[in-house]
Scaffold this motif. Sequence first.
Motif, mmCIF file in Angstrom:
data_model
loop_
_atom_site.group_PDB
_atom_site.id
_atom_site.type_symbol
_atom_site.label_atom_id
_atom_site.label_comp_id
_atom_site.label_asym_id
_atom_site.label_seq_id
_atom_site.Cartn_x
_atom_site.Cartn_y
_atom_site.Cartn_z
ATOM 1 N N ALA A 8 113.362 1.563 111.907
ATOM 2 C CA ALA A 8 113.020 2.965 112.115
ATOM 3 C C ALA A 8 111.812 3.381 111.291
ATOM 4 O O ALA A 8 111.347 2.664 110.408
ATOM 5 C CB ALA A 8 114.223 3.839 111.768
ATOM 6 N N THR A 12 114.119 7.735 107.873
ATOM 7 C CA THR A 12 115.302 7.470 108.703
ATOM 8 C C THR A 12 115.784 6.042 108.505
ATOM 9 O O THR A 12 115.090 5.190 107.950
ATOM 10 C CB THR A 12 114.997 7.712 110.186
ATOM 11 N N VAL A 16 119.476 6.019 113.596
ATOM 12 C CA VAL A 16 118.733 6.611 114.722
ATOM 13 C C VAL A 16 118.794 5.722 115.959
ATOM 14 O O VAL A 16 118.508 6.180 117.068
ATOM 15 C CB VAL A 16 117.257 6.883 114.357
ATOM 16 N N HIS A 76 109.176 1.240 114.762
ATOM 17 C CA HIS A 76 108.833 2.606 115.160
ATOM 18 C C HIS A 76 108.082 3.277 114.016
ATOM 19 O O HIS A 76 108.551 3.288 112.874
ATOM 20 C CB HIS A 76 110.104 3.396 115.483
ATOM 21 N N CYS A 77 106.889 3.816 114.314
ATOM 22 C CA CYS A 77 106.119 4.563 113.328
ATOM 23 C C CYS A 77 105.935 3.731 112.055
ATOM 24 O O CYS A 77 105.416 2.628 112.116
ATOM 25 C CB CYS A 77 106.803 5.904 113.062
ATOM 26 N N TRP A 146 109.388 18.858 111.590
ATOM 27 C CA TRP A 146 109.327 17.483 112.090
ATOM 28 C C TRP A 146 108.203 17.275 113.093
ATOM 29 O O TRP A 146 107.676 16.171 113.239
ATOM 30 C CB TRP A 146 110.667 17.083 112.715
ATOM 31 N N ILE A 155 113.991 15.828 122.412
ATOM 32 C CA ILE A 155 115.133 15.616 121.518
ATOM 33 C C ILE A 155 116.119 16.769 121.695
ATOM 34 O O ILE A 155 115.746 17.943 121.524
ATOM 35 C CB ILE A 155 114.704 15.543 120.046
ATOM 36 N N LEU A 163 118.685 14.711 112.800
ATOM 37 C CA LEU A 163 117.509 14.037 112.249
ATOM 38 C C LEU A 163 117.126 14.676 110.915
ATOM 39 O O LEU A 163 116.828 13.981 109.940
ATOM 40 C CB LEU A 163 116.345 14.134 113.239
ATOM 41 N N HIS A 233 107.869 11.604 120.158
ATOM 42 C CA HIS A 233 107.713 10.514 119.191
ATOM 43 C C HIS A 233 109.014 9.823 118.819
ATOM 44 O O HIS A 233 108.983 8.739 118.235
ATOM 45 C CB HIS A 233 107.040 11.067 117.941
ATOM 46 N N TRP A 234 110.163 10.417 119.120
ATOM 47 C CA TRP A 234 111.445 9.801 118.759
ATOM 48 C C TRP A 234 112.228 9.489 120.036
ATOM 49 O O TRP A 234 113.264 10.097 120.320
ATOM 50 C CB TRP A 234 112.246 10.728 117.850
#
Length: 519
Positions: A8, A12, A16, A76-77, A146, A155, A163, A233-234
């Motif tokens: 993640a 996080t 997630v 991710h990211c 966020w 989301i 989150l 983005h999530w």
Amino acid sequence: MTAFVLVAGAHTGGWVWREVAARLRESGARAYPVTLTGMGDLDRPAGPDTDLETHIHDLLRLIDEVDAAEVVLVGHCYGIYPVLGAADRRPGRIARIVHLDAGMPRNGDRALTLVPDEAVRDRLSHRSSDAADAARPVPPPALDAWQRWGSVAGIPPAALTRLAEEAVPQPAGTLTQPLRLTGAVSALPSTGVLCTGNGSGIAMVEDLVRMGDPRFQALADPRVTFFELGTGHWPMLSRADEVAATLLRAAAGEGHRVTVAAGERPGHLRPFLLDVPRRRRERIGRVDLHFPGDLPGPLRGDLPGDSPEAGGPWPAVVFVHGGPVHPDVRPTPRDWPGFVGYARCVAGLGAVGVTLDHRLHDLADCGRAARDVAEAVDLVRVDPRVDADRVALWFFSVGGLLSADWLAAPPPWLRCVAATYPVLAPVPGWGTVDPRFRPAIAVRGAERLPVVLTRVERERAGIAVTVEEFLAAAKECDADVEVIDVPGGRHGFETTDRSERARHAVERAVRSVLGHLRD
């Protein structure tokens, strides 16, 4: 059997991935959602020395324990940093790397560039005089913040609340320690999963490759594939089923491949959509001036007012390209057909058309590029052939960010600002931009400065959001904004679309800008 190691982003942990991991296991694959040291696992709290290397070793231990024929690492990211670091040391164990709405960090890069808060970046960059302060973990964003780290589109409210509630401080060393790669990771197959709601997409990747930027040439390798997800983005929180299905397809080698045909002319090097004659051009450093002449222009007579002056001094229009553009790209933007076409077009109508090369090689270069533009404007205004009191600035694409200074405090000689398919606020996920460069806020200082904004119908989602933000702010402060829409138009349409509606949009924008110069 394929094993997916799911890493993640900042603040996080493995939680997630709960729904994505469940879908992968239902398909018969193995899934290992990872909670890195200090990211929520009470058995492995962060210590003062927790850094990127710590997280890389977390993954190495897991990779060595996984009993599977194929291991797919998903980052991710921020997670792509430890993923690449671990894969570089265990290339023989890794079947594929998946960048889930993540960048392409290289050897020596730091994840600090992902942090949207300039004050935090300054602190972590040791610009703080207090070493202990610089080592403090980065607190997670509040519920309503966020979106600064990436689009929260899609989301569900309950998931967004979780989150924010489950997020933990990010150890400073994980963001400040440079990623070290030997190059072994570059030989591994990879897949980019691009979230269009966060401003990225396959079309943008293809544009980057075809532009000739050497940083992106590897993306045309047949071992590199791409997918798009229409969310923010999530995606593991907004589209878990789609993420799982996409990861399975990526592991099977599926996905879109970027191809560049031999001899293919990239879009930005195709001819300008209007047939404009050559004009006398002078090159001074990084600046080109295209002067009015006696040759007829295609729009002559379309504008109100007098015909072009015969001997000057003439008004000037300075065209500011977008980017980032790698310094090795040739030809440079001032010689691209689109900008040359615009410059010749206004020269045919009695104004000096100015093109320039500014140094926006990275989004962090906005300050330097803004200085280049200001220097070019000064050079143009002191030229005796230019009317120093009648100048317009015309910004394109990411160059739109550079309009902020001029909008915030317009000088009296600036008669108009134009922006074509512009980026008018930082786009989450694109990289760090100095908060000074936010035209959507700066427009509140524009007062009655005319703004001519050309908007394309098929704009990338992330860019379109910045335009709407700008227009909303302009309406609140009663700014003088004229919007020119291009039905069916795409980013960079002037060299890729030769339709009548595209020509009309360019002609209307030129007429409007020159009209303001003659008011």
